[in-house]
Design a protein around this motif. Structure first.
Motif, PDB file in Angstrom:
ATOM      1  N   LYS A   1       0.818  -1.213   0.000  1.00  0.00           N
ATOM      2  CA  LYS A   1       0.000   0.000   0.000  1.00  0.00           C
ATOM      3  C   LYS A   1       0.852   1.264   0.000  1.00  0.00           C
ATOM      4  CE  LYS A   1      -3.941  -2.150   0.104  1.00  0.00           C
ATOM      5  NZ  LYS A   1      -4.799  -2.157  -1.098  1.00  0.00           N
ATOM      6  N   ARG A   2       2.115   1.149   0.375  1.00  0.00           N
ATOM      7  CA  ARG A   2       3.003   2.300   0.341  1.00  0.00           C
ATOM      8  C   ARG A   2       4.349   1.870  -0.249  1.00  0.00           C
ATOM      9  NH1 ARG A   2       6.492   3.000   4.830  1.00  0.00           N
ATOM     10  NH2 ARG A   2       6.316   1.401   6.449  1.00  0.00           N
ATOM     11  N   HIS A   3       5.272   2.812  -0.375  1.00  0.00           N
ATOM     12  CA  HIS A   3       6.532   2.552  -1.047  1.00  0.00           C
ATOM     13  C   HIS A   3       7.671   2.366  -0.031  1.00  0.00           C
ATOM     14  CE1 HIS A   3       4.105   4.295  -4.292  1.00  0.00           C
ATOM     15  NE2 HIS A   3       4.840   3.543  -5.097  1.00  0.00           N
ATOM     16  N   TYR A   4       8.561   1.447  -0.355  1.00  0.00           N
ATOM     17  CA  TYR A   4       9.689   1.119   0.508  1.00  0.00           C
ATOM     18  C   TYR A   4      10.989   1.308  -0.259  1.00  0.00           C
ATOM     19  CZ  TYR A   4       6.193  -1.051   3.526  1.00  0.00           C
ATOM     20  OH  TYR A   4       5.105  -1.278   4.334  1.00  0.00           O
ATOM     21  N   VAL A   5      12.008   1.794   0.449  1.00  0.00           N
ATOM     22  CA  VAL A   5      13.318   2.039  -0.151  1.00  0.00           C
ATOM     23  C   VAL A   5      14.340   1.136   0.542  1.00  0.00           C
ATOM     24  CG1 VAL A   5      15.177   3.718  -0.471  1.00  0.00           C
ATOM     25  CG2 VAL A   5      12.796   4.423  -0.776  1.00  0.00           C
ATOM     26  N   THR A   6      15.158   0.444  -0.277  1.00  0.00           N
ATOM     27  CA  THR A   6      16.212  -0.416   0.250  1.00  0.00           C
ATOM     28  C   THR A   6      17.543   0.018  -0.350  1.00  0.00           C
ATOM     29  OG1 THR A   6      14.681  -2.284   0.410  1.00  0.00           O
ATOM     30  CG2 THR A   6      17.025  -2.790   0.501  1.00  0.00           C
TER      31      THR A   6
ATOM     32  N   GLN B   1      24.727  -1.739  -5.235  1.00  0.00           N
ATOM     33  CA  GLN B   1      23.488  -1.907  -5.997  1.00  0.00           C
ATOM     34  C   GLN B   1      22.760  -0.568  -6.106  1.00  0.00           C
ATOM     35  OE1 GLN B   1      22.600  -4.781  -7.419  1.00  0.00           O
ATOM     36  NE2 GLN B   1      24.349  -5.874  -6.534  1.00  0.00           N
ATOM     37  N   PRO B   2      21.971  -0.382  -7.172  1.00  0.00           N
ATOM     38  CA  PRO B   2      21.128   0.820  -7.207  1.00  0.00           C
ATOM     39  C   PRO B   2      20.105   0.774  -6.089  1.00  0.00           C
ATOM     40  CG  PRO B   2      20.506  -0.710  -8.956  1.00  0.00           C
ATOM     41  CD  PRO B   2      21.776  -1.240  -8.350  1.00  0.00           C
ATOM     42  N   VAL B   3      19.630   1.936  -5.676  1.00  0.00           N
ATOM     43  CA  VAL B   3      18.578   1.995  -4.660  1.00  0.00           C
ATOM     44  C   VAL B   3      17.347   1.270  -5.204  1.00  0.00           C
ATOM     45  CG1 VAL B   3      17.019   3.561  -3.434  1.00  0.00           C
ATOM     46  CG2 VAL B   3      19.449   4.135  -3.676  1.00  0.00           C
ATOM     47  N   LEU B   4      16.738   0.435  -4.366  1.00  0.00           N
ATOM     48  CA  LEU B   4      15.548  -0.308  -4.782  1.00  0.00           C
ATOM     49  C   LEU B   4      14.314   0.364  -4.196  1.00  0.00           C
ATOM     50  CD1 LEU B   4      14.299  -2.811  -6.141  1.00  0.00           C
ATOM     51  CD2 LEU B   4      14.588  -4.023  -3.971  1.00  0.00           C
ATOM     52  N   LEU B   5      13.399   0.768  -5.072  1.00  0.00           N
ATOM     53  CA  LEU B   5      12.125   1.368  -4.674  1.00  0.00           C
ATOM     54  C   LEU B   5      11.027   0.376  -5.011  1.00  0.00           C
ATOM     55  CD1 LEU B   5      10.397   3.838  -3.746  1.00  0.00           C
ATOM     56  CD2 LEU B   5      10.418   4.592  -6.139  1.00  0.00           C
ATOM     57  N   ARG B   6      10.258  -0.044  -4.003  1.00  0.00           N
ATOM     58  CA  ARG B   6       9.188  -1.024  -4.201  1.00  0.00           C
ATOM     59  C   ARG B   6       7.860  -0.441  -3.748  1.00  0.00           C
ATOM     60  NH1 ARG B   6       9.131  -5.032  -0.860  1.00  0.00           N
ATOM     61  NH2 ARG B   6      10.549  -4.103   0.664  1.00  0.00           N
ATOM     62  N   GLY B   7       6.775  -0.804  -4.444  1.00  0.00           N
ATOM     63  CA  GLY B   7       5.454  -0.363  -4.025  1.00  0.00           C
ATOM     64  C   GLY B   7       4.496  -0.328  -5.203  1.00  0.00           C
ATOM     65  N   PRO B   8       3.322   0.294  -5.018  1.00  0.00           N
ATOM     66  CA  PRO B   8       2.339   0.386  -6.099  1.00  0.00           C
ATOM     67  C   PRO B   8       2.918   1.085  -7.325  1.00  0.00           C
ATOM     68  CG  PRO B   8       1.389   1.054  -3.989  1.00  0.00           C
ATOM     69  CD  PRO B   8       2.853   0.917  -3.762  1.00  0.00           C
TER      70      PRO B   8
ATOM     71  N   PHE C   1      19.397  -6.593   6.095  1.00  0.00           N
ATOM     72  CA  PHE C   1      18.311  -6.267   5.176  1.00  0.00           C
ATOM     73  C   PHE C   1      17.331  -5.260   5.759  1.00  0.00           C
ATOM     74  CE2 PHE C   1      18.872 -10.831   3.530  1.00  0.00           C
ATOM     75  CZ  PHE C   1      19.875 -10.417   2.672  1.00  0.00           C
ATOM     76  N   GLY C   2      17.605  -4.758   6.971  1.00  0.00           N
ATOM     77  CA  GLY C   2      16.647  -3.871   7.610  1.00  0.00           C
ATOM     78  C   GLY C   2      15.337  -4.580   7.850  1.00  0.00           C
ATOM     79  N   ASN C   3      14.239  -3.838   7.767  1.00  0.00           N
ATOM     80  CA  ASN C   3      12.923  -4.409   8.061  1.00  0.00           C
ATOM     81  C   ASN C   3      12.239  -4.976   6.830  1.00  0.00           C
ATOM     82  OD1 ASN C   3      12.521  -4.242  10.848  1.00  0.00           O
ATOM     83  ND2 ASN C   3      12.241  -2.042  10.716  1.00  0.00           N
TER      84      ASN C   3
END
Length: 236
Positions: free
Chosen positions: A22-27, A32-39, A232-234
């Motif tokens: 439901k929201r976006h997460y940054v890893t 590695q390039p920054v990974l942005l996950r979400g809708p 890996f954080g959360n």
């Protein structure tokens, strides 16, 4: 690959659409390039999301990309398993075709055909195989224990290597766990399991989801905070 400039830092990112979130997460991960996950969102919206977290991303990039001195594995090195750091003994064993890793109740033993020290890259596949075998032996039965205790059911569970997360629950409720979950203390392993089982009921990290987690694990916040300092954080 999209990028933006924040001060003297160039931030490259990769977007991974995930309709279950439901929201976006940054890893942020080393090399590695920054990974942005979400809708799913447009590239312009992605840039806005990354820019909002740019200061935090810059700090994390500086931290994870610091030069690292190679620490060879020798007798006296420490390896982690189930939340503990174990003494490691390296034995020179001429005649072996390849390196071998064993674990006793109190220590790791590395059989080395070449000498008395290993490069970390030589140890990694041995440790990965160890964690995978222990996860099959101990973690997956623990999933079945929590299924019985909570009444929540996964369609199946298995061990899988991820790039930057501890575990996942698919749209058809298949649970997958990174072998390195076996590095974590047993109570944190349980939290990861319960977290993913709750995703069989509620896919997003909504208020309903966290209430469900709290129902089965009232002290979940402590485990959640613990994972913030992990590799890996959360990302569960």
């Amino acid at each position: 690959m999209p990028s933006l400039h924040y001060g003297q830092t160039t931030i490259n990112w990769q977007f991974q659409p995930d309709a279950s979130l439901k929201r976006h997460y940054v890893t942020v991960e080393r090399g590695q390039p920054v990974l942005l996950r979400g809708p799913a969102v447009s590239e312009a919206e992605q840039e806005s999301l990354v820019r909002k977290r740019a200061r935090w991303i810059r700090e994390k990039l500086a931290l994870v990309n610091q030069p690292q001195a190679v620490e060879y594995i020798v007798t006296g090195s420490r390896l982690r398993y189930c939340g503990r750091s174990y003494f490691t003994e390296v034995r020179h064993t001429p005649g072996l075709a390849k390196h071998q890793l064993k674990f006793t109740a109190s220590r790791f033993i590395v059989e080395d055909p070449d000498g008395l020290s290993l490069h970390p890259d030589q140890l990694k596949p041995l440790l990965d195989d160890f964690y995978r075998a222990r996860a099959q032996e101990k973690l997956l039965p623990r999933v079945r224990y929590w299924e019985r205790l909570t009444g929540m059911r996964a369609s199946s569970s298995r061990i899988r290597n991820f790039q930057s997360r501890w575990a996942s629950c698919s749209s058809d409720n298949v649970l997958e766990f990174h072998p390195r979950v076996m590095e974590l203390p047993a109570n944190i392993q349980d939290y990861v399991i319960v977290h993913e089982l709750c995703h069989t009921i509620e896919k997003s990290h909504s208020k309903v989801f966290w209430n469900l987690v709290a129902q089965h694990m009232p002290n979940w916040q402590q485990s959640h905070i613990f994972l913030q300092t992990s590799i890996f954080g959360n990302d569960v």
